[in-house]
Design a protein around this motif. Structure first.
Motif, short mmCIF file in Angstrom:
data_model
loop_
_atom_site.label_atom_id
_atom_site.label_comp_id
_atom_site.label_asym_id
_atom_site.label_seq_id
_atom_site.Cartn_x
_atom_site.Cartn_y
_atom_site.Cartn_z
N VAL A 25 20.28 73.45 68.67
CA VAL A 25 21.42 73.47 68.27
C VAL A 25 22.07 74.85 67.80
O VAL A 25 23.19 75.00 68.15
N ARG A 26 21.03 75.27 67.15
CA ARG A 26 21.59 76.83 66.49
C ARG A 26 21.97 77.66 67.75
O ARG A 26 22.64 78.40 67.94
N ALA A 27 20.93 77.52 68.86
CA ALA A 27 21.06 78.54 70.08
C ALA A 27 22.41 78.24 70.68
O ALA A 27 23.05 79.31 71.62
N VAL A 28 22.87 77.06 70.72
CA VAL A 28 24.25 76.83 71.57
C VAL A 28 25.43 76.85 70.62
O VAL A 28 26.53 76.44 71.16
N THR A 29 25.28 77.42 69.36
CA THR A 29 26.48 77.21 68.57
C THR A 29 26.91 78.76 68.55
O THR A 29 26.14 79.71 67.93
N HIS A 30 28.16 79.02 68.89
CA HIS A 30 28.78 80.11 68.82
C HIS A 30 29.37 80.59 67.37
O HIS A 30 29.55 79.76 66.69
N SER A 31 29.43 82.07 67.44
CA SER A 31 30.03 82.47 65.80
C SER A 31 31.34 81.86 65.30
O SER A 31 31.62 81.74 64.38
N SER A 32 32.18 81.47 66.51
CA SER A 32 33.35 80.75 66.26
C SER A 32 33.27 79.51 65.59
O SER A 32 34.37 79.00 65.16
N MET A 33 32.15 79.06 65.54
CA MET A 33 31.66 77.69 64.97
C MET A 33 30.90 77.77 63.84
O MET A 33 30.41 76.74 63.07
N SER A 34 30.49 79.08 63.46
CA SER A 34 29.79 79.02 62.11
C SER A 34 30.21 78.64 60.93
O SER A 34 31.46 79.04 60.77
N SER A 35 29.72 78.52 60.10
CA SER A 35 30.06 78.07 58.70
C SER A 35 29.06 78.38 57.53
O SER A 35 28.05 78.59 57.80
N ALA A 36 29.33 77.84 56.40
CA ALA A 36 28.27 78.04 55.33
C ALA A 36 26.93 76.91 55.46
O ALA A 36 26.05 77.35 55.15
N THR A 37 27.42 75.92 56.31
CA THR A 37 26.43 74.92 56.43
C THR A 37 25.83 74.95 57.85
O THR A 37 24.98 73.94 58.32
N ARG A 38 26.41 75.85 58.62
CA ARG A 38 26.11 75.81 60.21
C ARG A 38 25.90 77.26 60.68
O ARG A 38 26.89 78.27 60.69
N LYS A 99 28.85 75.13 71.73
CA LYS A 99 29.67 74.60 70.55
C LYS A 99 30.66 75.62 70.05
O LYS A 99 30.02 76.80 69.60
N LEU A 100 31.81 75.76 70.39
CA LEU A 100 32.79 76.76 70.45
C LEU A 100 33.93 76.44 69.26
O LEU A 100 34.28 75.18 69.30
N GLY A 101 34.52 77.21 68.88
CA GLY A 101 35.58 77.05 67.99
C GLY A 101 36.88 76.83 68.77
O GLY A 101 36.86 77.21 70.39
N ARG A 102 37.91 76.52 68.46
CA ARG A 102 39.12 75.89 69.27
C ARG A 102 39.70 77.11 70.02
O ARG A 102 39.86 77.21 70.94
N SER A 103 39.96 78.26 69.13
CA SER A 103 40.34 79.35 70.10
C SER A 103 39.64 79.73 70.89
O SER A 103 40.09 80.24 72.18
N MET A 105 37.40 78.22 72.73
CA MET A 105 37.31 77.20 73.77
C MET A 105 38.83 77.16 74.80
O MET A 105 38.67 77.25 75.81
N LEU A 106 39.94 77.59 74.08
CA LEU A 106 41.01 77.69 74.78
C LEU A 106 41.26 78.95 75.59
O LEU A 106 41.99 78.87 76.54
N SER A 107 40.55 79.94 75.07
CA SER A 107 40.39 81.07 75.71
C SER A 107 39.37 81.07 77.21
O SER A 107 39.11 82.23 77.67
N GLY A 108 38.74 79.89 77.42
CA GLY A 108 37.91 79.99 78.70
C GLY A 108 36.64 80.41 78.11
O GLY A 108 35.73 80.87 79.03
N GLY A 109 36.05 80.15 76.86
CA GLY A 109 34.88 80.64 76.26
C GLY A 109 33.54 80.25 77.31
O GLY A 109 32.51 80.93 77.17
N ARG A 110 33.58 79.04 77.75
CA ARG A 110 32.51 78.29 78.32
C ARG A 110 32.21 79.14 79.59
O ARG A 110 31.13 78.87 80.11
N ARG A 111 33.29 79.85 80.14
CA ARG A 111 32.90 80.71 81.40
C ARG A 111 32.90 81.98 81.24
O ARG A 111 32.51 82.84 82.15
N LYS A 112 33.05 82.33 79.96
CA LYS A 112 32.79 84.03 79.85
C LYS A 112 31.73 84.65 79.99
O LYS A 112 30.59 84.07 79.35
N LEU A 113 31.35 85.83 80.84
CA LEU A 113 30.03 86.12 81.05
C LEU A 113 29.37 86.76 80.16
O LEU A 113 28.11 86.37 79.59
N ALA A 114 29.85 87.47 78.86
CA ALA A 114 29.22 87.88 77.96
C ALA A 114 28.58 86.71 76.96
O ALA A 114 27.61 86.73 76.34
#
Length: 227
Positions: A25-38, A99-103, A105-114
């Motif tokens: 779960v942590r490995a697939v969590t992008h920094s745009s979804m991080s929080s104090a508990t995630r 697991k991506l934050g809304r912004s 996700m909307l900018s095509g994060g699932r397809r970004k090479l980096a």
């Protein structure tokens, strides 16, 4: 912790079942979804890059026992570069479970090479922490597969090869134009266009200008050589 159905399916695609699912779960969590508990996957990415490097260095030495350091270095770079990691990530549909934050996700994060390349390294680290080096090595060798066998072809310097192609036909050297820069300052994504005097061109994106130029040159070479 129980994994969601999509992450259970992802385990099947990488050929590894986690005893500590929170690592996946942590490995697939992008920094745009991080929080104090995630937690996000940035620290795992750092570790996974090193694990991947060791696996590939060992595999290359075993694959060609007579190769010199000068021959091995470009092969190694071709196997561990972000473009290759992202290609493997697409092969196993890693983008579908990120697991991506809304912004993002909307900018095509699932397809970004980096982003895909970073997440692939994080998954490698998660397997390493969960099952040890042998488990990580087995997964990497399975996923990289034939790439190791044909690495000499992939390791050639695409920019040099494209320049030689152009010069051999009387063209000036190719031009590399920055089309776009996106992403935050700490993780930029460059889109570069490789262009020839005859109008042929191809674009690619990567986390550095150098990588994007190489990727664009390779894309253009592949098109020219298949024409």
């Amino acid at each position: 912790m129980k994994l969601s159905a999509d992450l259970k399916a992802f385990e099947g695609r990488i050929g590894y079942r986690f005893t500590r699912p929170e690592l996946l779960v942590r490995a697939v969590t992008h920094s745009s979804m991080s929080s104090a508990t995630r937690d996000d996957n940035q620290r795992l990415e750092f570790l996974g890059d090193r694990v991947l490097g060791l696996v590939m260095a060992d595999a290359l030495l075993k694959h060609d026992r007579g190769a010199s350091e000068g021959q091995l270095a470009p092969r190694f770079n071709a196997l561990v570069r972000k473009e290759t990691c992202a290609d493997v990530a697409r092969q196993i549909a890693l983008g579908d479970v990120l697991k991506l934050g809304r912004s993002e996700m909307l900018s095509g994060g699932r397809r970004k090479l980096a982003l895909l390349g970073d997440a692939m390294e994080a998954v490698i680290a998660a397997v390493y922490l969960d099952g040890g080096f042998e488990a990580a090595r087995e997964m990497v060798l399975q996923l990289w597969g034939k790439r190791i066998l044909k690495v000499e072809e992939d390791a050639r310097d695409a920019k040099t090869a494209l320049q030689e192609w152009a010069q051999g036909r009387g063209f000036p050297p190719p031009k590399y134009i920055e089309v776009k820069r996106s992403g935050p300052d700490h993780a930029p994504v460059f889109t570069i266009s490789a262009e020839l005097a005859n109008g042929e061109h191809a674009q690619a994106e990567a986390g550095s200008k150098r990588q994007a130029e190489q990727a664009a040159a390779k894309a253009l070479l592949d098109r020219l050589e298949s024409a």
